[in-house]
Motif scaffolding. Structure first.
Motif, short mmCIF file in Angstrom:
data_model
loop_
_atom_site.label_atom_id
_atom_site.label_comp_id
_atom_site.label_asym_id
_atom_site.label_seq_id
_atom_site.Cartn_x
_atom_site.Cartn_y
_atom_site.Cartn_z
N MET A 11 0.85 -1.18 0.00
CA MET A 11 0.00 0.00 0.00
C MET A 11 0.89 1.25 0.00
SD MET A 11 -2.84 1.28 2.78
CE MET A 11 -4.01 0.00 2.40
N ASN A 12 0.49 2.25 -0.76
CA ASN A 12 1.24 3.50 -0.82
C ASN A 12 0.68 4.50 0.18
OD1 ASN A 12 2.83 2.54 -2.92
ND2 ASN A 12 1.42 3.29 -4.46
N TYR A 13 1.59 5.30 0.75
CA TYR A 13 1.23 6.36 1.68
C TYR A 13 1.84 7.67 1.20
CZ TYR A 13 -0.42 2.84 4.95
OH TYR A 13 -1.11 1.82 5.54
N TYR A 14 1.15 8.77 1.54
CA TYR A 14 1.57 10.08 1.05
C TYR A 14 1.51 11.11 2.18
CZ TYR A 14 0.67 7.81 -3.37
OH TYR A 14 0.68 6.93 -4.42
N LYS A 15 2.43 12.04 2.13
CA LYS A 15 2.43 13.19 3.03
C LYS A 15 1.63 14.30 2.35
CE LYS A 15 5.70 16.72 3.99
NZ LYS A 15 7.07 17.14 4.13
N LEU A 16 0.73 14.94 3.09
CA LEU A 16 -0.02 16.08 2.55
C LEU A 16 0.81 17.35 2.65
CD1 LEU A 16 -3.60 15.75 4.12
CD2 LEU A 16 -2.80 14.92 1.92
N LYS A 17 0.71 18.19 1.64
CA LYS A 17 1.29 19.53 1.70
C LYS A 17 0.43 20.44 0.85
CE LYS A 17 5.07 20.50 -0.85
NZ LYS A 17 5.03 21.49 -1.69
N HIS A 18 0.46 21.73 1.18
CA HIS A 18 -0.33 22.61 0.33
C HIS A 18 0.47 22.93 -0.92
CE1 HIS A 18 1.76 26.36 1.34
NE2 HIS A 18 1.71 26.02 2.60
N LYS A 19 -0.23 23.24 -1.99
CA LYS A 19 0.42 23.53 -3.28
C LYS A 19 1.37 24.69 -3.14
CE LYS A 19 -2.35 21.31 -6.51
NZ LYS A 19 -1.94 20.42 -7.46
N GLU A 20 2.40 24.67 -3.96
CA GLU A 20 3.31 25.80 -4.01
C GLU A 20 2.52 27.01 -4.51
OE1 GLU A 20 6.49 25.94 -2.94
OE2 GLU A 20 6.15 23.89 -2.26
N THR A 21 2.77 28.13 -3.89
CA THR A 21 2.05 29.34 -4.22
C THR A 21 3.02 30.36 -4.80
OG1 THR A 21 2.28 30.01 -1.91
CG2 THR A 21 0.21 28.96 -2.54
N PRO A 22 2.54 31.33 -5.56
CA PRO A 22 3.44 32.18 -6.35
C PRO A 22 4.27 33.21 -5.59
CG PRO A 22 1.17 32.87 -6.65
CD PRO A 22 1.14 31.60 -5.84
N TRP A 23 3.85 33.58 -4.37
CA TRP A 23 4.54 34.67 -3.68
C TRP A 23 5.14 34.23 -2.36
CZ3 TRP A 23 -0.87 36.14 -4.75
CH2 TRP A 23 -1.04 36.58 -6.07
N GLY A 24 5.54 32.98 -2.26
CA GLY A 24 6.20 32.50 -1.06
C GLY A 24 5.32 32.58 0.18
N ASP A 25 5.91 33.04 1.29
CA ASP A 25 5.18 33.10 2.55
C ASP A 25 3.96 34.01 2.48
OD1 ASP A 25 7.05 31.41 3.64
OD2 ASP A 25 8.12 32.97 4.74
N TYR A 26 4.01 35.02 1.61
CA TYR A 26 2.87 35.93 1.49
C TYR A 26 1.64 35.20 0.95
CZ TYR A 26 6.05 39.70 2.57
OH TYR A 26 6.95 40.50 3.21
N SER A 27 1.82 34.41 -0.09
CA SER A 27 0.66 33.69 -0.61
C SER A 27 0.31 32.48 0.26
CB SER A 27 0.85 33.30 -2.07
OG SER A 27 2.07 32.66 -2.28
N ASP A 28 1.30 31.93 0.96
CA ASP A 28 0.99 30.83 1.88
C ASP A 28 -0.01 31.27 2.93
OD1 ASP A 28 2.79 29.25 0.50
OD2 ASP A 28 4.32 29.27 2.07
N PHE B 199 0.63 15.14 7.99
CA PHE B 199 -0.53 14.28 7.81
C PHE B 199 -0.18 13.26 6.74
CE2 PHE B 199 -2.35 17.87 9.89
CZ PHE B 199 -3.34 17.31 10.69
N ILE B 200 -0.41 12.01 7.05
CA ILE B 200 -0.11 10.91 6.14
C ILE B 200 -1.44 10.29 5.71
CG2 ILE B 200 1.09 8.69 5.88
CD1 ILE B 200 2.94 11.13 6.34
N VAL B 201 -1.56 10.04 4.40
CA VAL B 201 -2.80 9.46 3.87
C VAL B 201 -2.49 8.23 3.02
CG1 VAL B 201 -3.98 11.69 3.86
CG2 VAL B 201 -2.82 10.93 1.79
N THR B 202 -3.46 7.36 2.97
CA THR B 202 -3.35 6.18 2.10
C THR B 202 -3.63 6.59 0.65
OG1 THR B 202 -5.69 5.68 2.39
CG2 THR B 202 -4.14 4.60 3.92
N GLU B 203 -3.38 5.68 -0.25
CA GLU B 203 -3.71 5.91 -1.66
C GLU B 203 -5.21 6.18 -1.83
OE1 GLU B 203 -2.48 5.94 -5.72
OE2 GLU B 203 -1.20 4.98 -4.25
N LYS B 204 -6.01 5.46 -1.06
CA LYS B 204 -7.46 5.63 -1.11
C LYS B 204 -7.85 7.06 -0.69
CE LYS B 204 -11.26 3.70 1.53
NZ LYS B 204 -11.60 2.60 2.45
#
Length: 189
Positions: free
Chosen positions: A1-18, A162-167
């Motif tokens: 089974m595959n597992y994935y770490k969640l992260k938010h998408k890269e945003t255009p203005w660094g910490d400001y857009s984060d 946060f770690i999630v399954t493939e499902k």
């Protein structure tokens, strides 16, 4: 089974857009064990990772999650403590600079420079904290050891990831608004 770490998408203005994307939950203590959320509006993502340790969902996503067969998920309401009007979702994200920068010069200023708008907070969808079990650990070689494979979303005992399954990954891709990315993690044998 595959597992994935969640992260938010890269945003255009660094910490400001984060900060515009995710808001903040880490600089105000909980009130009666509930997170207090500070963010810009009216836009808010369906799924947000704030401060890399809190996973928040809108009411619409919460209701869909409750009907899903994903395991290991509970919810707590979130207090919309400080909501301010910055309609950054209309800005041109292809530009190198934001439409404006906060007066204090720090990204948090987008939120803290303005007073709370109860009217805007009331118009925005309710937000829920996703509470998941601790079920795994990252080894020294950065491999993930799963404690209970029955959970679809979990936290390791030694990282704020946060770690999630493939499902769960597939569910988020099909139901979320595409502000979340996934990084596959190696599983210890």
């Amino acid at each position: 089974m595959n597992y994935y770490k969640l992260k938010h998408k890269e945003t255009p203005w660094g910490d400001y857009s984060d900060i515009l994307l995710t808001g903040m939950t880490d600089d105000i203590d909980r009130q009666d064990d509930l997170l207090q959320y500070q963010r810009t509006g009216p836009f808010q993502p369906d799924i947000a990772l704030t401060s890399y340790k809190d996973l928040l969902v809108t009411n619409k996503i919460k209701e869909k999650l409750e009907l899903s067969d994903l395991k290991g998920i509970l919810f707590k309401p979130v207090i919309k403590r400080h909501i301010v009007s910055v309609n950054w979702a209309t800005w041109d994200t292809n530009k190198d600079e934001t439409e404006f920068y906060p007066k204090i010069g720090e990204p948090e200023g987008y939120i803290l420079d303005q007073p709370h708008s109860q009217e805007l907070a009331a118009k925005m969808e309710d937000v829920w904290e996703v509470v998941v079990p601790t079920s795994g650990t990252f080894e020294k070689d950065d491999t993930f050891q799963v404690y209970n494979p029955d959970f679809d979303i979990m936290l390791p005992d030694n990282k704020y990831w946060f770690i999630v399954t493939e499902k769960a990954k597939n569910w988020i891709e099909q139901n979320g608004d595409s502000w979340i990315d996934f990084i596959e993690v190696k599983i210890s044998s």
